[in-house]
Design a protein around this motif. Sequence first.
Motif, PDB file in Angstrom:
ATOM      1  N   ASN A 196       0.836  -1.208   0.000  1.00  0.00           N
ATOM      2  CA  ASN A 196       0.000   0.000   0.000  1.00  0.00           C
ATOM      3  C   ASN A 196       0.865   1.250   0.000  1.00  0.00           C
ATOM      4  OD1 ASN A 196       0.933  -0.068   2.671  1.00  0.00           O
ATOM      5  ND2 ASN A 196      -0.927   0.807   3.490  1.00  0.00           N
ATOM      6  N   HIS A 197       0.303   2.319  -0.530  1.00  0.00           N
ATOM      7  CA  HIS A 197       0.988   3.614  -0.516  1.00  0.00           C
ATOM      8  C   HIS A 197      -0.051   4.717  -0.741  1.00  0.00           C
ATOM      9  CE1 HIS A 197       3.831   6.809  -1.038  1.00  0.00           C
ATOM     10  NE2 HIS A 197       4.871   6.006  -0.929  1.00  0.00           N
ATOM     11  N   PRO A 198      -0.731   5.146   0.343  1.00  0.00           N
ATOM     12  CA  PRO A 198      -1.712   6.223   0.201  1.00  0.00           C
ATOM     13  C   PRO A 198      -1.076   7.606   0.092  1.00  0.00           C
ATOM     14  CG  PRO A 198      -2.179   4.834   2.125  1.00  0.00           C
ATOM     15  CD  PRO A 198      -0.783   4.549   1.679  1.00  0.00           C
ATOM     16  N   GLY A 199       0.209   7.712   0.447  1.00  0.00           N
ATOM     17  CA  GLY A 199       0.878   9.014   0.409  1.00  0.00           C
ATOM     18  C   GLY A 199       2.064   9.054   1.337  1.00  0.00           C
ATOM     19  N   LYS A 200       1.835   9.299   2.620  1.00  0.00           N
ATOM     20  CA  LYS A 200       2.908   9.332   3.609  1.00  0.00           C
ATOM     21  C   LYS A 200       3.049   7.940   4.219  1.00  0.00           C
ATOM     22  CE  LYS A 200       2.335  14.222   4.902  1.00  0.00           C
ATOM     23  NZ  LYS A 200       1.004  14.671   4.446  1.00  0.00           N
ATOM     24  N   ARG A 201       3.946   7.134   3.667  1.00  0.00           N
ATOM     25  CA  ARG A 201       3.960   5.718   4.039  1.00  0.00           C
ATOM     26  C   ARG A 201       4.767   5.397   5.300  1.00  0.00           C
ATOM     27  NH1 ARG A 201       5.547   0.536   3.778  1.00  0.00           N
ATOM     28  NH2 ARG A 201       3.763  -0.834   3.393  1.00  0.00           N
ATOM     29  N   GLY A 202       5.399   6.398   5.895  1.00  0.00           N
ATOM     30  CA  GLY A 202       6.214   6.121   7.074  1.00  0.00           C
ATOM     31  C   GLY A 202       5.469   5.439   8.198  1.00  0.00           C
ATOM     32  N   ILE A 203       4.193   5.767   8.365  1.00  0.00           N
ATOM     33  CA  ILE A 203       3.439   5.169   9.465  1.00  0.00           C
ATOM     34  C   ILE A 203       3.273   3.668   9.266  1.00  0.00           C
ATOM     35  CG2 ILE A 203       1.122   5.512   8.483  1.00  0.00           C
ATOM     36  CD1 ILE A 203       0.284   6.328  11.400  1.00  0.00           C
ATOM     37  N   PHE A 204       3.178   3.224   8.010  1.00  0.00           N
ATOM     38  CA  PHE A 204       3.011   1.797   7.748  1.00  0.00           C
ATOM     39  C   PHE A 204       4.314   1.036   7.974  1.00  0.00           C
ATOM     40  CE2 PHE A 204       0.020   4.148   5.027  1.00  0.00           C
ATOM     41  CZ  PHE A 204      -1.160   3.736   5.618  1.00  0.00           C
ATOM     42  N   ALA A 205       5.431   1.695   7.730  1.00  0.00           N
ATOM     43  CA  ALA A 205       6.725   1.085   8.049  1.00  0.00           C
ATOM     44  C   ALA A 205       6.836   0.876   9.561  1.00  0.00           C
ATOM     45  CB  ALA A 205       7.866   1.961   7.544  1.00  0.00           C
ATOM     46  N   MET A 206       6.394   1.856  10.341  1.00  0.00           N
ATOM     47  CA  MET A 206       6.400   1.718  11.802  1.00  0.00           C
ATOM     48  C   MET A 206       5.487   0.580  12.245  1.00  0.00           C
ATOM     49  SD  MET A 206       8.378   3.876  13.501  1.00  0.00           S
ATOM     50  CE  MET A 206       7.618   3.990  15.121  1.00  0.00           C
ATOM     51  N   ILE A 207       4.288   0.530  11.673  1.00  0.00           N
ATOM     52  CA  ILE A 207       3.330  -0.511  12.049  1.00  0.00           C
ATOM     53  C   ILE A 207       3.892  -1.894  11.749  1.00  0.00           C
ATOM     54  CG2 ILE A 207       1.080  -1.511  11.446  1.00  0.00           C
ATOM     55  CD1 ILE A 207       0.095   1.424  11.054  1.00  0.00           C
ATOM     56  N   GLU A 208       4.495  -2.063  10.567  1.00  0.00           N
ATOM     57  CA  GLU A 208       5.037  -3.367  10.211  1.00  0.00           C
ATOM     58  C   GLU A 208       6.242  -3.721  11.079  1.00  0.00           C
ATOM     59  OE1 GLU A 208       5.697  -7.052   8.120  1.00  0.00           O
ATOM     60  OE2 GLU A 208       3.996  -5.830   8.769  1.00  0.00           O
ATOM     61  N   GLY A 209       7.048  -2.737  11.460  1.00  0.00           N
ATOM     62  CA  GLY A 209       8.144  -3.010  12.370  1.00  0.00           C
ATOM     63  C   GLY A 209       7.643  -3.571  13.688  1.00  0.00           C
ATOM     64  N   VAL A 210       6.572  -2.981  14.217  1.00  0.00           N
ATOM     65  CA  VAL A 210       5.972  -3.465  15.460  1.00  0.00           C
ATOM     66  C   VAL A 210       5.407  -4.869  15.269  1.00  0.00           C
ATOM     67  CG1 VAL A 210       4.093  -3.087  17.108  1.00  0.00           C
ATOM     68  CG2 VAL A 210       5.488  -1.152  16.334  1.00  0.00           C
ATOM     69  N   ARG A 211       4.703  -5.086  14.164  1.00  0.00           N
ATOM     70  CA  ARG A 211       4.107  -6.402  13.927  1.00  0.00           C
ATOM     71  C   ARG A 211       5.176  -7.492  13.839  1.00  0.00           C
ATOM     72  NH1 ARG A 211      -0.369  -4.728   9.357  1.00  0.00           N
ATOM     73  NH2 ARG A 211       1.553  -4.439   8.155  1.00  0.00           N
ATOM     74  N   GLN A 212       6.302  -7.178  13.210  1.00  0.00           N
ATOM     75  CA  GLN A 212       7.372  -8.171  13.119  1.00  0.00           C
ATOM     76  C   GLN A 212       7.894  -8.553  14.502  1.00  0.00           C
ATOM     77  OE1 GLN A 212       8.955  -9.895  10.479  1.00  0.00           O
ATOM     78  NE2 GLN A 212       7.105  -9.279   9.391  1.00  0.00           N
ATOM     79  N   LEU A 213       8.054  -7.568  15.374  1.00  0.00           N
ATOM     80  CA  LEU A 213       8.593  -7.843  16.707  1.00  0.00           C
ATOM     81  C   LEU A 213       7.577  -8.549  17.601  1.00  0.00           C
ATOM     82  CD1 LEU A 213      10.730  -4.653  17.410  1.00  0.00           C
ATOM     83  CD2 LEU A 213      11.359  -6.783  16.272  1.00  0.00           C
ATOM     84  N   ARG A 214       6.314  -8.430  17.236  1.00  0.00           N
ATOM     85  CA  ARG A 214       5.267  -9.164  17.954  1.00  0.00           C
ATOM     86  C   ARG A 214       5.031 -10.558  17.368  1.00  0.00           C
ATOM     87  NH1 ARG A 214       0.027  -5.260  18.216  1.00  0.00           N
ATOM     88  NH2 ARG A 214       0.606  -3.858  19.919  1.00  0.00           N
ATOM     89  N   GLY A 215       5.608 -10.836  16.218  1.00  0.00           N
ATOM     90  CA  GLY A 215       5.348 -12.093  15.532  1.00  0.00           C
ATOM     91  C   GLY A 215       4.036 -12.091  14.790  1.00  0.00           C
ATOM     92  N   GLU A 216       3.579 -10.898  14.360  1.00  0.00           N
ATOM     93  CA  GLU A 216       2.269 -10.761  13.715  1.00  0.00           C
ATOM     94  C   GLU A 216       2.362 -10.277  12.271  1.00  0.00           C
ATOM     95  OE1 GLU A 216       0.012  -9.382  17.877  1.00  0.00           O
ATOM     96  OE2 GLU A 216       0.307  -7.939  16.246  1.00  0.00           O
ATOM     97  N   GLY A 217       3.509 -10.462  11.625  1.00  0.00           N
ATOM     98  CA  GLY A 217       3.672  -9.985  10.263  1.00  0.00           C
ATOM     99  C   GLY A 217       2.647 -10.603   9.321  1.00  0.00           C
TER     100      GLY A 217
END
Length: 388
Positions: A337-358
């Motif tokens: 996805n890329h609605p425009g300012k994609r930095g927030i999704f990079a943060m969200i995915e970083g958190v999901r990876q560390l939670r084991g929820e990718g």
Amino acid sequence: MSDATEKAAIVGVYEHPSRRAPQKHPFALQMECVTAALDDAGLALSDVDGLCVASSDWAEGGGVTSVTEFAEYAGITPTYFNSTDVGGCSYIVHAGQAAAAIAAGLAEVVVISYASAPRWWPLTTPSFDPFVLPAGPGQFELPYGPTIIATYGLFAQRHMHVYGTTPEQLAQVAVTFRAHAANNPDARFRDPISVDDVLASPMIASPLHKLDCCVVTDGGGAIVMTSRERARDCRKRPVHITGFGSAIARTGVSQIPKDLTTPAKISGAKAFADAGIAHDSIDVAEIYDAFTITPMLALEDLGFCGKGESGAFVEAGHLGIGGRLPTNTDGGGLSSNHPGKRGIFAMIEGVRQLRGEGPGVQVEDARTALVHGLGGTFCAAATAILAV
């Protein structure tokens, strides 16, 4: 670890599953994300006393006072607020600054949220490129047509000329991230592609082909941060921002350094120094990928490879699962996805990876993630290091 990063944690995240949301106002998308992220944390809207929003760009639904507009929409009265807008990395900047605000006692529960609907929003056609105004310094570049895609094409062309990077190496970035998107049920594109597919897709701005460019989607996301003390009582395991750095550089294309150094060189060094770790401690990376050249320049300036060596780094398979630096595990902006300012999704995915929820591919036993974003045409950069 600084005092700010030591005292704050991310306790809730949510990415909207929609990639097309016709006739839904961006604030409605954003509110759905905020509610879901708070639920993820086990908190309520009444707990929120901090708000970070930068929704004044096209298709984001707000104006120059977007943070107050959205606070009104959400029915909250935050005492800490931030509407810093430096483009795509704005929400990584917000997270770093929210950590400092929480450490300073300015807020206890901060929501960072974003949504945009460029696929249908009726106000998405500015009369000129928003990064090059027809007055002031921009007037000297505007006659040459420096659109966003043309400018990134110039970066890629220069990198090929100076360092010998090949179209095939650029294409490998898109191929790798598409492979990661294959298992992500929400990704915009999931079908596998090859290097030949990328090179056969239409040329958009030489040397960038269509598949070298990010997707255009509607969507949104939200992050909830609080103090380490309160995080212990939240629903999910907290993820800590152990390092953070940001920097801004030039805006005009004419001011780009000849060696293509970006402000990531500063933001990355600050983040690693703050976290007190080395590059080989990073288990997974989420790096802004508006175009295939984007993460390649970041890899160099963040220090994962030498200047001009990102082509070989990518070609060797280091961005894939099993590589030295598994990157953009959800498919990134090139496929998910890329609605425009994609930095927030990079943060969200970083958190999901560390939670084991990718949702795409999951890096096994990931404990440290690097999140990096840029703004404009490499005008700003922000880097965060996350850990559990």
